[in-house]
Design a protein around this motif. Structure first.
Motif, short mmCIF file in Angstrom:
data_model
loop_
_atom_site.label_atom_id
_atom_site.label_comp_id
_atom_site.label_asym_id
_atom_site.label_seq_id
_atom_site.Cartn_x
_atom_site.Cartn_y
_atom_site.Cartn_z
N ALA A 97 98.02 41.17 3.17
CA ALA A 97 98.15 39.77 3.59
C ALA A 97 98.65 39.59 5.01
O ALA A 97 99.02 38.50 5.41
N LYS A 115 94.74 41.25 8.64
CA LYS A 115 93.92 42.27 9.31
C LYS A 115 92.49 41.76 9.57
O LYS A 115 91.88 42.11 10.57
N THR A 116 92.01 40.89 8.66
CA THR A 116 90.64 40.41 8.82
C THR A 116 90.45 39.66 10.14
O THR A 116 89.39 39.76 10.77
N ARG A 137 99.90 35.28 -0.99
CA ARG A 137 98.95 35.24 0.12
C ARG A 137 99.17 33.94 0.91
O ARG A 137 99.30 32.87 0.32
N GLU A 178 99.01 30.37 16.01
CA GLU A 178 99.80 31.53 16.46
C GLU A 178 99.28 32.80 15.84
O GLU A 178 98.89 32.81 14.67
N ARG A 182 98.36 41.50 -3.98
CA ARG A 182 97.58 40.28 -4.27
C ARG A 182 98.49 39.08 -4.41
O ARG A 182 98.04 37.95 -4.43
N GLN A 237 98.92 41.26 14.44
CA GLN A 237 97.70 40.92 15.19
C GLN A 237 97.99 41.04 16.69
O GLN A 237 97.18 41.58 17.45
N1 LIG Z 1 97.45 34.05 12.58
C1 LIG Z 1 97.37 33.52 11.35
N2 LIG Z 1 97.95 32.35 11.05
C2 LIG Z 1 97.87 31.84 9.80
N3 LIG Z 1 97.22 32.43 8.78
C3 LIG Z 1 96.60 33.60 9.02
C4 LIG Z 1 96.63 34.21 10.31
N4 LIG Z 1 95.96 35.35 10.25
C5 LIG Z 1 95.51 35.47 8.98
N5 LIG Z 1 95.91 34.42 8.24
C6 LIG Z 1 95.62 34.23 6.80
O1 LIG Z 1 96.27 35.24 6.07
C7 LIG Z 1 95.57 35.53 4.86
C8 LIG Z 1 95.51 37.02 4.60
O2 LIG Z 1 94.73 37.64 5.56
P1 LIG Z 1 93.80 38.91 5.25
O3 LIG Z 1 92.96 38.67 4.07
O4 LIG Z 1 93.14 39.25 6.51
O5 LIG Z 1 94.90 39.98 4.88
P2 LIG Z 1 94.78 41.58 4.94
O6 LIG Z 1 95.75 42.04 5.94
O7 LIG Z 1 93.39 41.97 5.10
O8 LIG Z 1 95.34 41.96 3.49
P3 LIG Z 1 94.78 43.06 2.43
O9 LIG Z 1 95.38 44.37 2.85
O10 LIG Z 1 95.34 42.61 1.14
O11 LIG Z 1 93.32 43.06 2.51
C9 LIG Z 1 94.23 34.86 5.00
O12 LIG Z 1 94.17 33.76 4.13
C10 LIG Z 1 94.17 34.43 6.45
O13 LIG Z 1 93.45 33.24 6.61
#
Ligand SMILES: Nc1ncnc2c1ncn2[C@@H]1O[C@H](COP(=O)(O)OP(=O)(O)OP(=O)(O)O)[C@@H](O)[C@H]1O
Ligand SMILES: [Mg+2]
Length: 743
Positions: free
Chosen positions: A49, A52-53, A390, A23, A387, A28
């Motif tokens: 968390a 965004k990646t 997560r 999901e 941090r 996203q």
């Molecule tokens: N759709 C999803 N379902 C489950 N887990 C997810 C999903 N999208 C991302 N994640 C997980 O969420 C975690 C955090 O994601 P990410 O590192 O991209 O956060 P971020 O928004 O970039 O946070 P920050 O601002 O701290 O950099 C990662 O371990 C990722 O695998």
């Protein structure tokens, strides 16, 4: 929205599915609905968390697999670059339209190169500085980049490094106006402005997959943002330790942010005295193994001893004074749940995924040179807090500030927990910062007239926020300086870079450093020595903050200065007329002495003790010295300074390995560094010929030379080895435990 239903390549969805991602997170979904997969420029401002990646990943695959595009992923920190590189690694089994596999690369190293090998990669993870240097080299493949991801885009607000990001984005947009820009951050309040600058849409959310409880601890009670409160058992008189123990007891891990390196070390030490009771026997054995890894990574020093001792207790510290190898070991060990408590300076504040159920912010003030103790920004607080909790690791997260009085507790609640991050401002309009960028604009053919230059700077975030007129006078001043120093030339309305200017821009040094180096080369001392050259580079602004001389060192440094006076390329400030410059000069002498001892093979342990430096600073100085010596070598070549060339060329290699001249042939072999090179040399293997003649047995009899290294050496130097011996070596290699790092 289901990932399976997204308009992205099937293979990508399969990979995500296998990882258990089915999901989309709401932010996203919002971003996709806003059109990010259709190529829209986008700023995504969504909490830490919130995933965004993944948006960047999906977008990247769309470009690579469907549009034959190329992606560059910009990060502010090397640690973050390697984490993202690993995350993108999961897509490498996918085949592209041309049948080849998706290729992911990372490039954070040397600045003076166009890195044409990167052309083969589809997705390139890099730091902003490296991207900037690649643009200066006009690396051809840069023109093919179709998507740029600016991670942690709030970095724009940082005085030293923000301008580089701004310039990189403006240049990429200039080189390829069709490029898609995706900017990410958890902590921007003026999203509309950044989006306006990038001609992007924006998505703002407050959603987080794991709830993050932010609070303030006073004595033994935490007050949370949502009104909850929680008592913490008072096991010691230190609130931080009680909080850590509380987290460990419930099976969580803790990350403690400290304001200085020293505080991070002392906090880790105090914590380690109390962690014993929560560690199981098997865990203790595991940690023993981790401690051994710390000790065998690089030379043994007091710092590695301390670190290993702490790791045995399940604790560790992490700061810029540590070597890269140690930092990585510690990050991994914490991620794998072995190290339970990590104390860190803000080196771990941005973007990284860590299993910290509790983040503790011990000190909200930090020493800022020139300002004294200064409260950190809300932006930084929010990043540190983020941090915790997560999704990969924890179901809940807590982030706690420590207050000493109830007054302070109120202040922290109002000023941080309940506050919004500050507005982001461009930091571009500083002469020292944009000098190099103005030169690069001309030298790399981004503009060829004064108006062209203004036009380019008119596309920066600065011009968007203020007005380009506000930097016109600074740019005009810089152009005058560059003209006077013969880095640019003017004919009619045309401005172009001279050979000198072009080289300076590519070398990625401050024009001011180049002027210092050129003047020195033209005014050589009677005696040209290693020391003189090492001092010369320490005298350039690019060496960064020189090593500060301690009061007790001043006399010895003054003496060293007198001893080497006839070897110096620069004038010595008068001790009585200009005391501040004189002291700074002694700092340069100190830096040169440290580098000189390093290439005289003084051990790291001794260097640390004798000069009171930390390994991380030592390595940074080595890195800078290598780069500046390379620049000196190149400029000497340009100006035909034949006398210094043999020395500078050799010094680059010697500084990079920390060796006397005699070891040069040996350390050119892979797997051989200063320590093993010295062992081999002292045992009589002084040349490649000697090694060719040596039998494998003879080599493995040497200290620190195991079968795999012996094999590696023989593979490189040639010479006769019996078939049975190779086979035996192959077997032994499998059993060999010793890390084969270059030392
Ligand atoms: N759709 C999803 N379902 C489950 N887990 C997810 C999903 N999208 C991302 N994640 C997980 O969420 C975690 C955090 O994601 P990410 O590192 O991209 O956060 P971020 O928004 O970039 O946070 P920050 O601002 O701290 O950099 C990662 O371990 C990722 O695998
Ligand atoms: Mg991130």
């Amino acid at each position: 929205m289901k990932i399976a239903e997204l308009p992205v390549p099937e293979q990508a969805k399969e990979i995500l599915n296998k990882m258990g991602l089915t999901e989309l997170f709401p932010p996203q979904e919002d971003t996709i609905r806003a059109g990010v997969l259709d190529g829209r420029n986008m700023v995504l401002a969504s909490p830490t968390a919130s995933g965004k990646t993944l948006i960047a990943e999906l977008c990247a695959l769309k470009h690579v697999l469907e549009k034959n595009g190329k992606v560059i992923y910009l990060t502010p920190l090397r640690a973050l670059a390697s984490e993202k590189f690993e995350e993108f690694g999961k897509y490498t089994p996918i085949r592209k339209q041309d049948g080849r596999r998706v290729n992911v690369g990372i490039s954070t190293g040397d600045f003076d190169t166009a890195d044409n090998w990167l052309e083969r990669y589809d997705i390139i993870v890099t730091t902003n500085e490296k991207a900037d240097s690649l643009l200066r080299h006009r690396a051809k493949w840069m023109d093919e980049v179709s998507l740029v991801v600016a991670d942690e885009v709030h970095l724009l607000n940082e005085a030293e490094r923000g301008p580089t990001l701004e310039i990189v984005l403006a240049r990429l947009l200039q080189v390829n106006p069709d490029i898609q820009v995706l900017a990410l951050s958890a902590t921007i309040s003026n999203v509309d402005e950044i989006a306006g600058w990038l001609n992007a849409k924006y998505v703002v959310t407050e959603w987080r997959p794991v709830s993050l409880k932010e609070g303030v601890l006073l004595h033994d009670e935490i007050q949370f943002k949502d009104g909850d409160a929680k008592k913490i058992e008072r096991k010691t008189r230190y609130p931080t330790i009680n909080l850590v123990l509380n987290t460990l007891k419930t099976g969580g891990q803790a990350l403690v942010f400290a304001s200085t390196r020293k505080n991070s070390v002392s906090a880790a030490k105090t914590i380690a005295q109390h962690t014993g009771e929560v560690l199981s026997k098997p865990m203790k054995r595991t940690l023993e193994h981790e401690a051994e890894k710390i000790l065998s990574a690089g030379e043994r020093t007091q710092i590695s001893d301390t670190l290993a001792e702490l790791v045995r207790c399940g604790a560790a510290f992490h700061h810029a004074g540590l070597s890269g190898a140690h930092r990585r070991l510690i990050e991994d060990s914490f991620k794998e749940g072995k190290i339970k408590v990590l104390t860190a300076t803000p080196t771990l504040a941005f973007g990284v995924n860590l299993p910290a159920r509790t983040v503790i912010i011990q000190d909200y003030r930090r020493y800022e040179p020139g300002y004294g103790n200064y409260p950190i920004s809300v932006l930084e607080y929010k990043q540190m807090a983020g941090r915790a909790g997560r999704p990969k690791y924890d179901k809940v997260g807590e982030s706690i500030l420590i207050a000493k009085t109830s007054d302070e507790a109120d202040y922290l609640m109002e000023g941080y927990v309940l506050a919004k991050p500050e507005r982001i401002w461009s930091r571009l309009a500083v002469e020292k910062i944009i000098r190099g960028h103005v030169l690069a604009t001309v030298a790399s053919d981004f503009a060829h007239s004064e108006n062209g230059i203004y036009e380019f700077f008119g596309k920066t975030f600065f011009a968007y926020q203020y007005d380009v007129k506000a930097i016109r006078s600074i740019i005009a001043k810089i152009l005058k300086y560059l003209y006077e120093e013969e880095m640019i030339d003017i004919s009619g309305d045309n401005i172009y870079a001279t050979k000198f200017g072009k080289r300076v821009s590519e070398l990625y040094i401050d024009p001011l450093s180049a002027v210092v180096i050129r003047a020195s080369l033209r005014n050589k001392p009677a005696l040209v020595t290693d020391f003189g050259l090492l001092h010369l580079i320490s005298h350039t602004p690019d060496m960064g903050p020189v090593m500060r001389p301690y009061a007790r060192e001043v006399d010895a440094l003054a003496l060293a200065l007198e001893e080497h006076r006839d070897q110096l390329f620069t004038d010595v400030p008068n001790e009585w007329d200009d005391h501040i410059s004189y002291e700074e000069f002694l700092g340069e002498i100190k830096t040169a002495l440290v580098m000189n001892s390093w290439i005289e093979e003084v051990s790291e342990e001794q260097l640390i003790e004798r000069f009171n430096v930390q390994p991380g600073d030592l390595y940074r100085t080595i890195e800078n010295a290598k780069w500046l010596l390379h620049a000196t070598d190149e400029l000497a070549r340009l100006f035909g300074e034949k006398e210094v060339l043999p020395l500078t060329g050799e010094l680059v290699e010697r500084v990079s390995k920390g060796i006397k001249k005699e070891l040069l042939p040996l350390v050119r072999l892979e797997g051989v560094g200063r320590v093993r090179g010295r062992i081999m040399y002292d045992a009589g293997y002084r040349t490649i010929e000697d090694l060719k003649r040596a039998s494998v047995e003879e080599l493995t009899n040497l200290r620190l030379v195991g079968p795999s290294l012996a094999k590696k050496i023989k593979g490189q130097v040639g010479g006769f080895v019996k078939k049975e011996t190779w086979e035996r070596l192959d077997k032994e290699e499998e059993f060999e435990q010793r890390a084969l790092s270059d030392f």
